[in-house]
Each structure stands twice: as structure tokens, then as C-alpha cells.
Design a protein around this motif. Structure first.
Motif, PDB file in Angstrom:
ATOM      1  N   PRO A  34       0.793  -1.228   0.000  1.00 29.53           N
ATOM      2  CA  PRO A  34       0.000   0.000   0.000  1.00 29.53           C
ATOM      3  C   PRO A  34       0.828   1.284   0.000  1.00 29.53           C
ATOM      4  CG  PRO A  34       0.027  -0.947   2.182  1.00 29.53           C
ATOM      5  CD  PRO A  34       0.735  -1.924   1.284  1.00 29.53           C
ATOM      6  N   ARG A  35       2.130   1.159   0.122  1.00 30.29           N
ATOM      7  CA  ARG A  35       2.993   2.352   0.104  1.00 30.29           C
ATOM      8  C   ARG A  35       3.239   2.736  -1.356  1.00 30.29           C
ATOM      9  NH1 ARG A  35       7.664  -0.306   3.504  1.00 30.29           N
ATOM     10  NH2 ARG A  35       7.194  -1.830   1.896  1.00 30.29           N
ATOM     11  N   THR A  36       2.240   3.385  -1.946  1.00 30.84           N
ATOM     12  CA  THR A  36       2.257   3.646  -3.382  1.00 30.84           C
ATOM     13  C   THR A  36       3.156   4.794  -3.791  1.00 30.84           C
ATOM     14  OG1 THR A  36       0.299   5.032  -3.161  1.00 30.84           O
ATOM     15  CG2 THR A  36      -0.056   2.705  -3.693  1.00 30.84           C
ATOM     16  N   LYS A  37       3.508   5.640  -2.848  1.00 22.42           N
ATOM     17  CA  LYS A  37       4.415   6.745  -3.146  1.00 22.42           C
ATOM     18  C   LYS A  37       5.286   6.968  -1.916  1.00 22.42           C
ATOM     19  CE  LYS A  37       4.403  11.219  -5.317  1.00 22.42           C
ATOM     20  NZ  LYS A  37       3.532  12.263  -5.870  1.00 22.42           N
ATOM     21  N   VAL A  38       6.593   6.891  -2.120  1.00 22.41           N
ATOM     22  CA  VAL A  38       7.535   7.106  -1.025  1.00 22.41           C
ATOM     23  C   VAL A  38       8.458   8.246  -1.432  1.00 22.41           C
ATOM     24  CG1 VAL A  38       9.347   6.092   0.396  1.00 22.41           C
ATOM     25  CG2 VAL A  38       7.402   4.690  -0.329  1.00 22.41           C
ATOM     26  N   ILE A  39       8.549   9.229  -0.569  1.00 26.63           N
ATOM     27  CA  ILE A  39       9.372  10.403  -0.826  1.00 26.63           C
ATOM     28  C   ILE A  39      10.525  10.396   0.168  1.00 26.63           C
ATOM     29  CG2 ILE A  39       9.425  12.923  -0.838  1.00 26.63           C
ATOM     30  CD1 ILE A  39       6.324  12.738  -1.347  1.00 26.63           C
ATOM     31  N   SER A  40      11.738  10.504  -0.352  1.00 25.78           N
ATOM     32  CA  SER A  40      12.925  10.596   0.496  1.00 25.78           C
ATOM     33  C   SER A  40      13.525  11.975   0.293  1.00 25.78           C
ATOM     34  CB  SER A  40      13.948   9.527   0.126  1.00 25.78           C
ATOM     35  OG  SER A  40      13.417   8.238   0.364  1.00 25.78           O
ATOM     36  N   VAL A  53       8.926   9.650   3.716  1.00 23.38           N
ATOM     37  CA  VAL A  53       7.483   9.739   3.893  1.00 23.38           C
ATOM     38  C   VAL A  53       6.838   8.764   2.924  1.00 23.38           C
ATOM     39  CG1 VAL A  53       5.459  11.243   3.745  1.00 23.38           C
ATOM     40  CG2 VAL A  53       7.644  12.175   4.535  1.00 23.38           C
ATOM     41  N   ALA A  54       6.044   7.856   3.454  1.00 19.94           N
ATOM     42  CA  ALA A  54       5.336   6.883   2.613  1.00 19.94           C
ATOM     43  C   ALA A  54       3.847   7.187   2.658  1.00 19.94           C
ATOM     44  CB  ALA A  54       5.592   5.463   3.112  1.00 19.94           C
ATOM     45  N   LEU A  55       3.267   7.444   1.490  1.00 23.88           N
ATOM     46  CA  LEU A  55       1.825   7.637   1.396  1.00 23.88           C
ATOM     47  C   LEU A  55       1.190   6.258   1.274  1.00 23.88           C
ATOM     48  CD1 LEU A  55       1.769  10.583  -1.155  1.00 23.88           C
ATOM     49  CD2 LEU A  55       1.883  10.678   1.339  1.00 23.88           C
TER      50      LEU A  55
END
Length: 110
Positions: A34-40, A53-55
Motif C-alpha cells: 500500500p505504500r504507493t508513493k515514497v518520498i525521500s 514519507v510513505a503515502l
């Protein structure tokens, strides 16, 4: 319910973000992760400080997190082994429920 997972940690002295990222990338993908977008991101004031941050998209609840975390546990354990000597312990590691999402370039109504 939309959730966001946030982790803040610091790269060890002498470790580059590129070195960390190479070790951080999962070695296996689960289609229903479910972590469809992860921002580092790295801090402007201290490039060793790293925030991830994991959306978490879809119809997930805090209760269902246990199910998918169990499914991903072997992958996450291998990833942890690769990064454990590259970063310090998290200073923040939490999951939040999204309450609002705003575009501050547009008028917001309550």
C-alpha cells in the motif's frame, strides 16, 4: 482512511545518500504494497538528516497494517540488514492519519 508513515534518521558520518539509497531499495516487490508513493528527502541544514514519507493509499486502517507488515517483514528485514550500519536509529518513526490535504496556492474554505 489515508495514512502517512514518516521516518527521520541521520546518515552515519562518511555515508553518502547515494550509498544509503542503493542499500535501501527493496530487493523484492509485493504487488499490493500500500505504500504507493515514497518520498525521500535530505534536510537543507544538514544533508545527513534523512526523512522518508510513505503515502499509504487505498482502504487501509491501522488494524490492517499488521497484515501487510507481516507480509513484507522478510523484505524489510533484508533491507534493514543492508542499511543498519549506514544510518543511526530513527528520531521519528510514526504513522499518521491524514486529516486534510490542501493546495496553499489556492483559496481554502473551511
Amino acid at each position: 482512511m489515508r495514512l502517512i508513515a514518516v521516518m527521520v534518521r541521520k546518515l552515519n558520518e562518511g555515508v553518502s545518500y547515494e550509498e544509503f539509497r542503493k542499500a535501501w531499495i527493496p530487493d523484492e516487490v509485493i504487488a499490493d504494497d500500500p505504500r504507493t508513493k515514497v518520498i525521500s528527502a535530505t534536510a537543507l541544514e544538514d544533508s545527513r538528516e534523512l526523512m522518508t514519507v510513505a503515502l499509504i493509499e487505498g482502504d487501509h486502517t491501522p488494524e490492517s497494517m499488521g497484515e501487510w507488515m507481516e507480509k513484507m517483514a522478510p523484505i524489510e528485514a533484508r533491507r534493514y540488514e543492508r542499511i543498519k550500519d549506514l544510518v543511526g536509529p530513527p528520531t521519528l518513526n510514526a504513522v499518521y492519519q491524514v486529516q486534510a490535504e490542501d493546495n496553499l496556492s489556492q483559496q481554502i474554505t473551511a
